[in-house]
Scaffold this motif. Structure first.
Motif, PDB file in Angstrom:
ATOM      1  N   ARG A 130      -6.892  24.850  25.566  1.00 34.44           N
ATOM      2  CA  ARG A 130      -6.588  23.276  25.811  1.00 34.44           C
ATOM      3  C   ARG A 130      -7.372  22.629  24.737  1.00 34.44           C
ATOM      4  O   ARG A 130      -6.917  21.562  24.418  1.00 34.44           O
ATOM      5  N   GLY A 131      -8.532  23.073  24.311  1.00 31.10           N
ATOM      6  CA  GLY A 131      -9.240  22.206  23.511  1.00 31.10           C
ATOM      7  C   GLY A 131      -8.753  22.301  22.044  1.00 31.10           C
ATOM      8  O   GLY A 131      -8.797  21.242  21.378  1.00 31.10           O
TER       9      GLY A 131
ATOM     10  N   VAL B 196      -5.734  19.717  22.173  1.00 32.32           N
ATOM     11  CA  VAL B 196      -6.337  18.424  22.174  1.00 32.32           C
ATOM     12  C   VAL B 196      -6.763  17.979  20.691  1.00 32.32           C
ATOM     13  O   VAL B 196      -6.249  16.895  20.074  1.00 32.32           O
TER      14      VAL B 196
ATOM     15  N   TYR C 200      -7.773  11.322  23.768  1.00 34.51           N
ATOM     16  CA  TYR C 200      -8.950  12.275  24.249  1.00 34.51           C
ATOM     17  C   TYR C 200      -9.336  11.973  25.766  1.00 34.51           C
ATOM     18  O   TYR C 200      -9.544  12.948  26.359  1.00 34.51           O
ATOM     19  N   SER C 201      -9.482  10.749  26.006  1.00 39.69           N
ATOM     20  CA  SER C 201      -9.792  10.334  27.392  1.00 39.69           C
ATOM     21  C   SER C 201      -9.002  10.830  28.594  1.00 39.69           C
ATOM     22  O   SER C 201      -9.464  11.627  29.391  1.00 39.69           O
TER      23      SER C 201
ATOM     24  N   THR D  79      -6.673  13.334  28.235  1.00 36.64           N
ATOM     25  CA  THR D  79      -6.841  14.834  28.227  1.00 36.64           C
ATOM     26  C   THR D  79      -8.115  15.404  28.851  1.00 36.64           C
ATOM     27  O   THR D  79      -7.990  16.520  29.440  1.00 36.64           O
ATOM     28  N   ASN D  80      -9.287  14.773  28.373  1.00 37.07           N
ATOM     29  CA  ASN D  80     -10.471  15.070  29.228  1.00 37.07           C
ATOM     30  C   ASN D  80     -10.382  14.940  30.616  1.00 37.07           C
ATOM     31  O   ASN D  80     -11.052  15.880  31.418  1.00 37.07           O
ATOM     32  N   ARG D  81      -9.843  13.815  30.957  1.00 39.91           N
ATOM     33  CA  ARG D  81      -9.983  13.657  32.400  1.00 39.91           C
ATOM     34  C   ARG D  81      -8.879  14.561  33.198  1.00 39.91           C
ATOM     35  O   ARG D  81      -9.229  15.013  34.289  1.00 39.91           O
TER      36      ARG D  81
ATOM     37  N   GLN E 114      -8.396  17.473  32.302  1.00 41.03           N
ATOM     38  CA  GLN E 114      -9.168  18.901  32.303  1.00 41.03           C
ATOM     39  C   GLN E 114     -10.285  19.095  33.227  1.00 41.03           C
ATOM     40  O   GLN E 114     -10.399  20.015  33.865  1.00 41.03           O
ATOM     41  N   ARG E 115     -10.806  17.901  33.584  1.00 38.88           N
ATOM     42  CA  ARG E 115     -11.712  18.071  34.779  1.00 38.88           C
ATOM     43  C   ARG E 115     -11.031  18.250  36.272  1.00 38.88           C
ATOM     44  O   ARG E 115     -11.661  18.663  37.100  1.00 38.88           O
TER      45      ARG E 115
END
Length: 326
Positions: A244-245, A248, A318-319, A321-323, A325-326
């Motif tokens: 996933r990283g 992104v 990024y925000s 996809t990072n959300r 991921q959490r």
């Protein structure tokens, strides 16, 4: 050399204590040695930072400086042209330029379709490549990377020939099927550009995803197989979360690259000037403002605005996809 000394402990029990000689003590690193080591590291990093300053920071600062000026012509052109400080006038003009924002929206909508398709194909290729032996994977990896190694102009000219309605080989294929297809028409132009970009950059993105897969311990996959998971379940539930990283990262690069589309629209404009207008993409519009209209200051302001848009789009992506991921 080790010396020993016998002494009496507080309870009266004699003990023997060994002491290292002076020659066996660890050598201390002097401040001079640390300075030389730091200078050596700076020497290795200096070429990168020098290139970064000359090719990125310096042009950005120069464009920002030029955006605060404008060229004024005196009446009837008798007195020539003078450069005057304009403040934020060029930025205000750019913010009110409907053609510029229409081109930005056009490429962002295109990115919402092309980037997921390209990354999806890259992930499928990486997953398939991960299932074969490493020696075989190395051969296919090099073959998939060849399109990315071809210069962009050469790639554009090659696909321009393939898409040609008069000389291209695809014309005969569709003619045999009883269909007349114009890849330069307004309805198929973005499909043509997207197909070109996917072919050229899919191998590079696949290589990044495949590298992320190789960093995952093989024991994780073996444990999943022992638990009875199929290869499809392992790919969806085990391998995809680990990459996933990388997805992104490649997604951010693809969004920025889409906003900077220039070679492909410029070449396609030679074949279909009625479809690919001067303001078809933001970079194409900036190029025409600078070299056709010779309005360098306004072009510099548009470049700065486009950089801000690219930064905001990357941050939002990024925000999001990072959300997730959490």
């Amino acid at each position: 050399m080790v010396t020993s000394a016998t002494h009496v402990a507080p309870q009266g029990t004699p003990t023997t204590q060994t002491r290292p000689s002076r020659g066996s003590e660890p050598r201390r690193r002097t401040p001079r040695w640390r300075t030389l080591r730091a200078l050596k590291g700076m020497g290795f990093a200096a070429p990168f930072f020098l290139g970064f300053l000359l090719t990125f920071v310096a042009p950005l600062c120069y464009a920002l400086w030029e955006s605060f000026f404008t060229i004024r012509s005196s009446g009837l052109g008798i007195g020539g042209q003078t450069v005057e400080f304009a403040g934020f006038h060029n930025f205000a003009r750019g913010l009110a330029d409907k053609a510029f924002w229409a081109s930005v929206l056009r490429v962002l909508v295109f990115a919402c379709v092309q980037v997921p398709v390209m990354l999806g194909l890259a992930v499928v290729m990486a997953l398939l490549l991960d299932t074969v032996p490493r020696r075989t994977a190395n051969r296919f990896r090099l073959a998939f990377l060849v399109p990315y190694m071809i210069p962009g102009i050469v790639t554009g000219l090659m696909w321009l020939y393939l898409y040609s309605p008069r000389l291209g080989p695809l014309r005969g294929v569709f003619s045999d099927l009883g269909a007349e297809v114009n890849f330069f028409s307004s309805g198929l132009l973005w499909f043509s550009i997207g197909n070109l970009l996917t072919w050229a950059h899919m191998g590079f993105n696949m290589l990044i995803v495949y590298g992320a897969l190789q960093a995952v311990p093989r024991e994780v996959f073996d444990a999943a197989r022992v638990d009875g998971a199929s290869e499809l379940r392992i790919a969806l539930s085990v391998k995809l979360p680990f990459v996933r990283g990388a997805l992104v990262f490649t997604g951010m690069l693809s969004i920025i690259g889409t906003l900077q589309l220039f070679n492909e629209p410029l070449l396609f404009r030679q074949a279909a000037p009625e479809t690919v207008t001067k303001d078809y993409t933001p970079i194409l519009m900036i190029y025409n403002q600078a070299f056709d209209s010779t309005d360098y200051n306004y072009a510099a302001a548009l470049s700065v605005l486009l950089a801000v848009v690219a930064g905001i789009a990357s941050f939002l992506f990024y925000s999001f996809t990072n959300r997730r991921q959490r």
